[in-house]
Design a protein around this motif. Structure first.
Motif, PDB file in Angstrom:
ATOM      1  N   UNK A  28      -7.511  39.469 -33.273  1.00  0.00           N
ATOM      2  CA  UNK A  28      -7.020  39.556 -34.644  1.00  0.00           C
ATOM      3  C   UNK A  28      -5.538  39.309 -34.788  1.00  0.00           C
ATOM      4  N   UNK A  29      -4.766  39.535 -33.740  1.00  0.00           N
ATOM      5  CA  UNK A  29      -3.321  39.477 -33.843  1.00  0.00           C
ATOM      6  C   UNK A  29      -2.744  38.521 -32.803  1.00  0.00           C
ATOM      7  N   UNK A  30      -1.652  37.870 -33.184  1.00  0.00           N
ATOM      8  CA  UNK A  30      -1.029  36.888 -32.303  1.00  0.00           C
ATOM      9  C   UNK A  30      -0.152  37.536 -31.241  1.00  0.00           C
ATOM     10  N   UNK A  31       0.651  38.523 -31.644  1.00  0.00           N
ATOM     11  CA  UNK A  31       1.554  39.202 -30.720  1.00  0.00           C
ATOM     12  C   UNK A  31       1.373  40.707 -30.904  1.00  0.00           C
ATOM     13  N   UNK A  32       0.225  41.211 -30.545  1.00  0.00           N
ATOM     14  CA  UNK A  32      -0.019  42.654 -30.705  1.00  0.00           C
ATOM     15  C   UNK A  32       0.716  43.475 -29.656  1.00  0.00           C
ATOM     16  N   UNK A  33       1.245  44.613 -30.073  1.00  0.00           N
ATOM     17  CA  UNK A  33       1.941  45.493 -29.144  1.00  0.00           C
ATOM     18  C   UNK A  33       1.371  46.907 -29.132  1.00  0.00           C
ATOM     19  N   UNK A  34       0.427  47.195 -30.013  1.00  0.00           N
ATOM     20  CA  UNK A  34      -0.173  48.524 -30.091  1.00  0.00           C
ATOM     21  C   UNK A  34      -1.607  48.485 -29.593  1.00  0.00           C
ATOM     22  N   UNK A  35      -2.050  49.523 -28.916  1.00  0.00           N
ATOM     23  CA  UNK A  35      -3.411  49.507 -28.346  1.00  0.00           C
ATOM     24  C   UNK A  35      -4.503  49.222 -29.372  1.00  0.00           C
ATOM     25  N   UNK A  36      -4.359  49.748 -30.601  1.00  0.00           N
ATOM     26  CA  UNK A  36      -5.424  49.575 -31.593  1.00  0.00           C
ATOM     27  C   UNK A  36      -5.538  48.140 -32.093  1.00  0.00           C
ATOM     28  N   UNK A  37      -4.558  47.307 -31.756  1.00  0.00           N
ATOM     29  CA  UNK A  37      -4.584  45.906 -32.163  1.00  0.00           C
ATOM     30  C   UNK A  37      -5.386  45.050 -31.177  1.00  0.00           C
ATOM     31  N   UNK A  38      -5.861  45.665 -30.112  1.00  0.00           N
ATOM     32  CA  UNK A  38      -6.624  44.949 -29.106  1.00  0.00           C
ATOM     33  C   UNK A  38      -8.104  45.285 -29.212  1.00  0.00           C
ATOM     34  N   UNK A  39      -8.925  44.315 -28.834  1.00  0.00           N
ATOM     35  CA  UNK A  39     -10.373  44.459 -28.958  1.00  0.00           C
ATOM     36  C   UNK A  39     -11.098  44.606 -27.632  1.00  0.00           C
ATOM     37  N   UNK A  40     -10.526  44.086 -26.571  1.00  0.00           N
ATOM     38  CA  UNK A  40     -11.177  44.146 -25.260  1.00  0.00           C
ATOM     39  C   UNK A  40     -10.152  44.578 -24.202  1.00  0.00           C
ATOM     40  N   UNK A  41     -10.638  45.337 -23.231  1.00  0.00           N
ATOM     41  CA  UNK A  41      -9.799  45.866 -22.160  1.00  0.00           C
ATOM     42  C   UNK A  41     -10.454  45.672 -20.803  1.00  0.00           C
ATOM     43  N   UNK A  42      -9.611  45.448 -19.801  1.00  0.00           N
ATOM     44  CA  UNK A  42     -10.099  45.418 -18.445  1.00  0.00           C
ATOM     45  C   UNK A  42     -10.123  46.812 -17.848  1.00  0.00           C
ATOM     46  N   UNK A  43     -10.544  46.897 -16.597  1.00  0.00           N
ATOM     47  CA  UNK A  43     -10.677  48.183 -15.908  1.00  0.00           C
ATOM     48  C   UNK A  43      -9.367  48.638 -15.266  1.00  0.00           C
ATOM     49  N   UNK A  44      -8.445  47.734 -15.090  1.00  0.00           N
ATOM     50  CA  UNK A  44      -7.145  48.098 -14.543  1.00  0.00           C
ATOM     51  C   UNK A  44      -6.995  47.780 -13.068  1.00  0.00           C
ATOM     52  N   UNK A  45      -5.745  47.619 -12.652  1.00  0.00           N
ATOM     53  CA  UNK A  45      -5.414  47.397 -11.251  1.00  0.00           C
ATOM     54  C   UNK A  45      -4.199  48.260 -10.918  1.00  0.00           C
ATOM     55  N   UNK A  46      -4.243  48.917  -9.764  1.00  0.00           N
ATOM     56  CA  UNK A  46      -3.202  49.860  -9.382  1.00  0.00           C
ATOM     57  C   UNK A  46      -2.001  49.133  -8.781  1.00  0.00           C
ATOM     58  N   UNK A  47      -0.832  49.484  -9.276  1.00  0.00           N
ATOM     59  CA  UNK A  47       0.430  49.001  -8.704  1.00  0.00           C
ATOM     60  C   UNK A  47       1.219  50.228  -8.253  1.00  0.00           C
ATOM     61  N   UNK A  48       1.604  50.239  -6.994  1.00  0.00           N
ATOM     62  CA  UNK A  48       2.385  51.353  -6.450  1.00  0.00           C
ATOM     63  C   UNK A  48       3.654  50.805  -5.836  1.00  0.00           C
ATOM     64  N   UNK A  49       4.798  51.319  -6.291  1.00  0.00           N
ATOM     65  CA  UNK A  49       6.095  50.873  -5.792  1.00  0.00           C
ATOM     66  C   UNK A  49       6.729  52.035  -5.049  1.00  0.00           C
ATOM     67  N   UNK A  50       6.962  51.836  -3.769  1.00  0.00           N
ATOM     68  CA  UNK A  50       7.555  52.894  -2.955  1.00  0.00           C
ATOM     69  C   UNK A  50       9.072  52.752  -2.917  1.00  0.00           C
TER      70      UNK A  50
END
Length: 124
Positions: free
Chosen positions: A101-123
């Motif tokens: 729905x949006x070209x440059x969405x920055x808020x979570x509710x402006x998104x329709x689909x989500x992935x499961x995520x990937x972990x990034x750890x910086x030591x």
């Protein structure tokens, strides 16, 4: 329906780099903005970066500006997040999301689909 799958996360030392990938499958032709969010330990989910459908417009959170670069290859239905000069505070699960729905969405509710995520750890 659209399926988003993130990859590229891992463990890296402070100052290092990682490149995240977000591959989309399904009905991708109606995609608008594609973005990245993250949730650090004990923190709320926060916006990281977004790119428009054409790739011509991008927007970043102040905390990553100048260090992270978002890009996309529509032929491959993939969005990338190049992360340089990583800091321990960048440690989080990174999520890819797509808006219909949006070209440059920055808020979570402006998104329709989500992935499961990937972990990034910086030591440090």
């Amino acid at each position: 329906q659209v399926q988003l799958v993130e990859s590229g996360g891992g463990l890296v030392q402070a100052g290092g780099s990682l490149r995240l990938f977000c591959a989309a499958s399904g009905r991708t032709f109606s995609s608008y903005g594609r973005g990245w969010f993250r949730r650090g330990p004990g923190k709320e989910r926060e916006f990281v970066a977004v790119i428009s459908r054409s790739g011509g417009s991008t927007y970043y959170a102040d905390s990553v500006k100048g260090r992270f670069t978002i890009s996309r290859d529509n032929a491959k239905n993939t969005v990338y997040l190049q992360m340089n000069s990583l800091k321990p505070e960048d440690t989080a699960v990174y999520y890819c999301a797509e808006s219909r729905r949006f070209s440059i969405p920055t808020r979570p509710y402006e998104y329709d689909y989500w992935g499961q995520g990937t972990q990034v750890t910086v030591s440090s």
